[in-house]
Scaffold this motif. Sequence first.
Motif, short mmCIF file in Angstrom:
data_model
loop_
_atom_site.label_atom_id
_atom_site.label_comp_id
_atom_site.label_asym_id
_atom_site.label_seq_id
_atom_site.Cartn_x
_atom_site.Cartn_y
_atom_site.Cartn_z
N ALA A 194 0.83 -1.21 0.00
CA ALA A 194 0.00 0.00 0.00
C ALA A 194 0.86 1.26 0.00
O ALA A 194 0.52 2.26 -0.65
N THR A 195 1.98 1.22 0.72
CA THR A 195 2.88 2.38 0.75
C THR A 195 3.53 2.62 -0.60
O THR A 195 3.62 3.77 -1.06
N PHE A 196 3.99 1.56 -1.25
CA PHE A 196 4.58 1.71 -2.58
C PHE A 196 3.53 2.24 -3.58
O PHE A 196 3.85 3.09 -4.41
N ALA A 197 2.31 1.73 -3.49
CA ALA A 197 1.26 2.16 -4.43
C ALA A 197 0.89 3.62 -4.24
O ALA A 197 0.40 4.26 -5.18
N ALA A 198 1.12 4.15 -3.03
CA ALA A 198 0.76 5.55 -2.77
C ALA A 198 1.70 6.53 -3.46
O ALA A 198 1.31 7.68 -3.71
N ILE A 199 2.91 6.11 -3.77
CA ILE A 199 3.91 7.04 -4.30
C ILE A 199 3.48 7.66 -5.63
O ILE A 199 3.53 8.90 -5.78
#
Length: 230
Positions: free
Chosen positions: A43-48
């Motif tokens: 989820a953190t990577f997708a937020a970038i």
Amino acid sequence: MTANSLPAAGDPRRLLSDMRTLSQRVRADQRMTWVALLVLAAATFAAIPFDWFGMDVTCLPDGGCQFARDGMLYYWIPAMPLMYAAIAFLYLRAARARGLGGRVLPYAITGAVTTLVFPAAWLAVTTYFSNHPYPDQPLPYWWFVLDRLVMPWGMIGVTLLVLAWLERNVALLAFTVGYLALVLLVLPMNYGFSSGFFSIRAAMAVPQLIVGVVLLLAAFGFRAAGRRRR
């Protein structure tokens, strides 16, 4: 008078020790720490990219720039409940496959609460500084810590504390304390790059990339530790 000795299986202290050992084994089998960390990392990577392309940056001729991170706000509001629902589902599925119970409701509730707190805190801070200019003197350090705590990466740390409590997982607790120290006290979230259209985006993307890598490495570490126990 003769005394009959109790068999080992009938020794109360032996039975209590066996029950504790069995309880610890069940707790270890219930742990799906690496799954939660993997979902949080993804989820953190997708937020970038949402933050990068959804950021509104306006640079003035004098070199000063203003920006609004609307993309991140719009991403995390729906992403948070989906993220914690996925973790709860995977925990329950694994527990049922092993014939065990799972205490994921408090974790899911905490995730739902953080989903409400994050946008509320974000909008409150945005509204305040829209009507009040930044002060000339430097802001107190506690303000930056509080600001980072209500951001998605800070909220992730709070929910990991709940997960460590549910799993009675000392290793996860130690990792979470270190993670929160990194996010709240060490990792730069809004400085470290020069001003400019690209630099501001990089200044916001790189810390998120570091958070994602830390969570991903922790997921691999807990997965490897779980396999060694088996």
